[in-house]
Scaffold this motif. Structure first.
Motif, PDB file in Angstrom:
ATOM      1  N   ARG A 138      -1.650  -1.358  13.138  1.00  0.00           N
ATOM      2  CA  ARG A 138      -1.390  -0.342  12.356  1.00  0.00           C
ATOM      3  C   ARG A 138      -3.013   0.289  12.042  1.00  0.00           C
ATOM      4  NH1 ARG A 138      -0.922  -4.363   8.956  1.00  0.00           N
ATOM      5  NH2 ARG A 138      -1.352  -4.193   6.748  1.00  0.00           N
ATOM      6  N   PHE A 139      -4.013  -0.127  11.796  1.00  0.00           N
ATOM      7  CA  PHE A 139      -5.272   0.341  11.351  1.00  0.00           C
ATOM      8  C   PHE A 139      -5.719   0.769  12.815  1.00  0.00           C
ATOM      9  CE2 PHE A 139      -4.527  -2.664   7.734  1.00  0.00           C
ATOM     10  CZ  PHE A 139      -4.059  -1.645   6.765  1.00  0.00           C
ATOM     11  N   LYS A 140      -5.525   0.487  13.857  1.00  0.00           N
ATOM     12  CA  LYS A 140      -5.984   0.795  14.969  1.00  0.00           C
ATOM     13  C   LYS A 140      -5.599   2.129  15.631  1.00  0.00           C
ATOM     14  CE  LYS A 140      -7.408  -4.127  16.313  1.00  0.00           C
ATOM     15  NZ  LYS A 140      -7.140  -5.327  17.412  1.00  0.00           N
ATOM     16  N   VAL A 141      -4.401   2.317  15.387  1.00  0.00           N
ATOM     17  CA  VAL A 141      -3.601   3.755  15.623  1.00  0.00           C
ATOM     18  C   VAL A 141      -3.801   4.712  14.536  1.00  0.00           C
ATOM     19  CG1 VAL A 141      -1.608   4.648  16.341  1.00  0.00           C
ATOM     20  CG2 VAL A 141      -2.471   2.434  17.274  1.00  0.00           C
ATOM     21  N   MET A 183       7.122  14.727  -0.654  1.00  0.00           N
ATOM     22  CA  MET A 183       6.941  14.383  -2.142  1.00  0.00           C
ATOM     23  C   MET A 183       7.986  13.304  -2.438  1.00  0.00           C
ATOM     24  SD  MET A 183       9.166  17.782  -3.469  1.00  0.00           S
ATOM     25  CE  MET A 183      11.113  17.955  -3.256  1.00  0.00           C
ATOM     26  N   GLN A 184       7.508  12.677  -3.760  1.00  0.00           N
ATOM     27  CA  GLN A 184       8.389  11.704  -4.231  1.00  0.00           C
ATOM     28  C   GLN A 184       8.616  10.290  -3.048  1.00  0.00           C
ATOM     29  OE1 GLN A 184      11.379  14.166  -5.639  1.00  0.00           O
ATOM     30  NE2 GLN A 184      10.975  13.563  -7.709  1.00  0.00           N
ATOM     31  N   SER A 185       7.703  10.316  -2.217  1.00  0.00           N
ATOM     32  CA  SER A 185       8.027   9.333  -1.331  1.00  0.00           C
ATOM     33  C   SER A 185       6.724   8.094  -1.256  1.00  0.00           C
ATOM     34  CB  SER A 185       7.910   9.883   0.284  1.00  0.00           C
ATOM     35  OG  SER A 185       8.901  10.854   0.117  1.00  0.00           O
ATOM     36  N   GLU A 186       7.119   7.068  -0.548  1.00  0.00           N
ATOM     37  CA  GLU A 186       6.390   5.851  -0.645  1.00  0.00           C
ATOM     38  C   GLU A 186       5.604   6.044   0.846  1.00  0.00           C
ATOM     39  OE1 GLU A 186       6.570   1.158   0.160  1.00  0.00           O
ATOM     40  OE2 GLU A 186       8.330   2.038  -0.980  1.00  0.00           O
ATOM     41  N   LEU A 187       4.412   6.021   0.684  1.00  0.00           N
ATOM     42  CA  LEU A 187       3.589   6.361   1.992  1.00  0.00           C
ATOM     43  C   LEU A 187       2.822   4.952   2.413  1.00  0.00           C
ATOM     44  CD1 LEU A 187       2.035   9.803   1.530  1.00  0.00           C
ATOM     45  CD2 LEU A 187       4.133   9.091   2.391  1.00  0.00           C
ATOM     46  N   GLY A 188       2.945   4.150   3.499  1.00  0.00           N
ATOM     47  CA  GLY A 188       2.332   2.927   3.806  1.00  0.00           C
ATOM     48  C   GLY A 188       0.862   3.179   3.907  1.00  0.00           C
ATOM     49  N   ASP A 189       0.238   1.938   4.056  1.00  0.00           N
ATOM     50  CA  ASP A 189      -1.351   1.912   4.081  1.00  0.00           C
ATOM     51  C   ASP A 189      -1.769   2.567   5.355  1.00  0.00           C
ATOM     52  OD1 ASP A 189      -0.552  -0.238   5.704  1.00  0.00           O
ATOM     53  OD2 ASP A 189      -1.456  -1.804   4.471  1.00  0.00           O
ATOM     54  N   PHE A 190      -1.005   2.412   6.336  1.00  0.00           N
ATOM     55  CA  PHE A 190      -1.481   3.014   7.793  1.00  0.00           C
ATOM     56  C   PHE A 190      -1.709   4.485   7.635  1.00  0.00           C
ATOM     57  CE2 PHE A 190       2.910   3.770   7.788  1.00  0.00           C
ATOM     58  CZ  PHE A 190       3.319   4.455   8.797  1.00  0.00           C
ATOM     59  N   ILE A 191      -1.277   5.220   6.793  1.00  0.00           N
ATOM     60  CA  ILE A 191      -1.251   6.654   6.705  1.00  0.00           C
ATOM     61  C   ILE A 191      -3.151   6.875   6.414  1.00  0.00           C
ATOM     62  CG2 ILE A 191      -0.903   8.724   5.518  1.00  0.00           C
ATOM     63  CD1 ILE A 191       1.509   7.787   7.194  1.00  0.00           C
TER      64      ILE A 191
END
Length: 604
Positions: free
Chosen positions: A501-504, A521-529
């Protein structure tokens, strides 16, 4: 659009800088260039505004000369002045002022014309021009045998324009059959419809690629697009127009942002597994009928294909037409035509009732809107408990799983699975709740107004060398009601993307058009963003004008300090601003979501 003024002002920069140098006795060093440029920009904006105003005044004077010439030789001076004021005030809200003034000429001739008459003139102005655009498209001679790709594009274009005509006729009827209080109360609906009409026209244009065909289509639509653009801008300021006529309307009751509602589905009999026994009993007490059509691969229903069940929609049907699709994999392309209003289709749940296909642009050269495995064109469409798939894979590039052009569409407990261009919210109001959406590039995209609530957005592994963009909104008019809102969702990688995920590079979205508008808004954003959050659209300056907003997100990908500064209008919203993008105000949801029977939340 809007390029003519830049040429006429092109020589001012040198003279302005020269004047600055002479006036101040300064050399043209780099230190003073920003000042000169800032002054120039200001003068340029003022000049363009003056040109627009002079153009409008000139056109209005011309119209008033016609009015005075055609009127009585004695009197009516006050009426003419009043008409001139109305035309000037209304057309000042528009970008195409000459077209606006001409479209209001016949209304202005009526000395007793009311606010309602002027609004109806604005809304009705594009109708004849869209009809002419259809004639122009009909005259485009493309051979289905030698050029099937462009032939299909022209056919699609005509279909979209015919949909625009239907919407315009409905808009004219709404104004004509309503009092001013009702018109203002349904102002959002009118604005949404007119915004959709504009999107239908530009989508029609986008279906054509070859210049010899495209130019004919564009020329035939020029007046229609300008008048529709004007109507969007006027309807966006409807309250201001009403104030011109000193119309006093009572305050509207505003749905509170914290309100939340749940309703049961309007169906019964042949229940899938997700119906609880208490729900069934309640529906039975209400006397709700059994499904109108049951689809089953094993022959236990009335139909073996969904297409056959859709085709069974009776002429002049009243109420909901209910289709129950039993568990199974249905490999077919389904289109719900616009005449099948209030269709409700439900299955046995995600991964049990599956509708799949593999049409695509990359390998098959099928136009994007025609790649959709399931396409809805009808107002009031509802779906629940179904998986919509396009299995073309990343190599297929544009390959839509679900497309909707039907106003007031609502989908609950559904899964949309594809890669590029998975979910196409093509036009008008749409609501998605408790869904799963899978994809890679621009996989949630469109020109409608869509709100995705309490859902899971799952990013897949793209082709080598590709990046991921979750969204690509296509709003085209700044005053338009459309755009995309993602509320209280989870944006996460799937199991195949997770290890790399960190390569793309994965972004929340990119702006398809200049006025693109996307809210997360009010959403959970993963560490790959990516820390930049948003990606530029290659070869464009859309990032300078688009609106990309965030509010109260959580998770490692939600930190906004590193967002790309190239996005001039990026903003972290405050609570009051975020509330305007909730289902109540953004979708006018309190007026139609209760009738869908699915859970929803109108506010934050």
């Amino acid at each position: 659009m809007g390029t003519g003024g830049s040429r006429s002002m092109g020589g001012l920069l040198g003279s302005t800088m020269g004047a600055l140098i002479m006036q101040n006795g300064l050399t043209a060093t780099a230190a003073f260039l920003p000042v000169a440029l800032a002054v120039e920009r200001r003068r340029r904006n003022i000049a363009v505004s003056l040109v627009s105003l002079l153009l409008l005044v000139g056109v209005v004077i011309g119209v008033m000369v016609v009015l005075k010439t055609n009127g009585s030789p004695h009197g009516h001076e006050n009426n003419n002045n009043s008409s001139m004021k109305m035309i000037t005030s209304i057309c000042q809200l528009t970008d195409y002022k000459e077209a606006c003034a001409i479209s209001l000429e016949s209304t202005a001739k009526n000395s007793s014309a009311t606010a309602k008459d002027y609004i109806q003139a604005v809304v009705g102005a594009p109708l004849d021009e869209v009809a002419k655009a259809i004639e122009a498209a009909t005259k485009v001679n493309v051979s289905n045998e030698t050029d099937p790709y462009e032939y299909m594009g022209v056919q699609d274009c005509k279909d979209l324009l015919e949909y625009a005509v239907d919407t315009l006729q409905a808009s004219i009827s709404l104004v004509g059959d309503s009092d001013l209080h009702t018109i203002e109360d349904r102002g959002h609906e009118l604005l949404s419809w007119m915004t959709g009409v504009y999107a239908l026209q530009t989508t029609c244009r986008d279906q054509i690629e070859k210049p010899e065909y495209k130019s004919a289509i564009e020329n035939g639509m020029l007046n229609a697009t300008q008048l529709t653009h004007n109507a969007v801008n006027v309807l966006a300021e409807l309250s201001q127009v009403l104030r011109l006529f000193n119309v006093q309307l009572p305050d509207q009751n505003v749905t509170t942002a914290s309100s939340s509602h749940r309703r049961l589905l309007m169906s019964s009999g042949g229940y899938p597994a997700w119906f609880k026994s208490d729900d069934r009993k309640l529906l039975e007490k209400q006397g709700i009928i059994r499904p109108d059509a049951v689809v089953a691969k094993d022959g236990s229903g009335q139909f073996k294909t969904i297409g056959d069940a859709v085709a069974a929609y009776p002429a002049n049907h009243q109420g909901r037409f209910v289709i129950y699709v039993k568990a199974g994999v249905y490999d077919e392309q389904v289109i719900v035509p616009k005449k099948n209003i209030n269709t409700f289709i439900y299955g046995d749940g995600i991964d049990r009732t599956i509708i799949t296909g593999r049409k695509n642009y990359g390998k098959m050269k099928v136009k994007t809107m025609n790649t959709a495995t399931f396409a809805n064109q009808a107002k009031g469409f509802i779906a629940r408990g179904i998986t919509f798939k396009n299995e073309a894979g990343p190599e297929g590039h544009q390959a839509v799983a679900f497309r909707s052009i039907g106003d007031e569409s609502a989908l609950f407990d559904c899964s949309f699975e594809g890669n590029q261009d998975t979910l196409y919210y093509q036009s008008f109001k749409q609501f998605y709740r408790n869904c799963r959406i899978y994809g890679t590039v621009d996989f949630i995209f469109g020109k409608g107004e869509a709100l995705i609530q309490d859902s899971e957005i799952i990013v897949r592994r793209p082709m080598p060398g590709q990046f991921n963009t979750v969204t690509a909104d296509g709003r085209e008019i700044k005053a338009g009601s459309n755009g995309l809102v993602i509320q209280n969702c989870r944006i996460v990688p799937d199991n195949f993307l997770f290890p790399i995920r960190f390569k793309v590079s994965t972004y929340l979205g990119r702006p398809w058009t200049e006025q693109s508008r996307t809210v997360v808004m009010q959403s959970e954003l993963g560490d790959f963003i990516r820390p930049e959050g948003w990606r530029l659209w290659d070869g464009s300056n859309n990032h300078k004008t688009c609106q990309v907003y965030e509010y109260a997100n959580r998770g490692p990908g939600s930190t906004t300090g590193g967002r790309d500064k190239a996005f001039s209008h990026f903003k972290v919203l405050n609570t009051a601003e975020a509330a305007t993008f909730t289902a109540g105000p953004f979708l006018d949801g309190q007026k139609w979501l209760p009738q869908t029977g699915i859970p929803y939340r109108l506010g934050l």
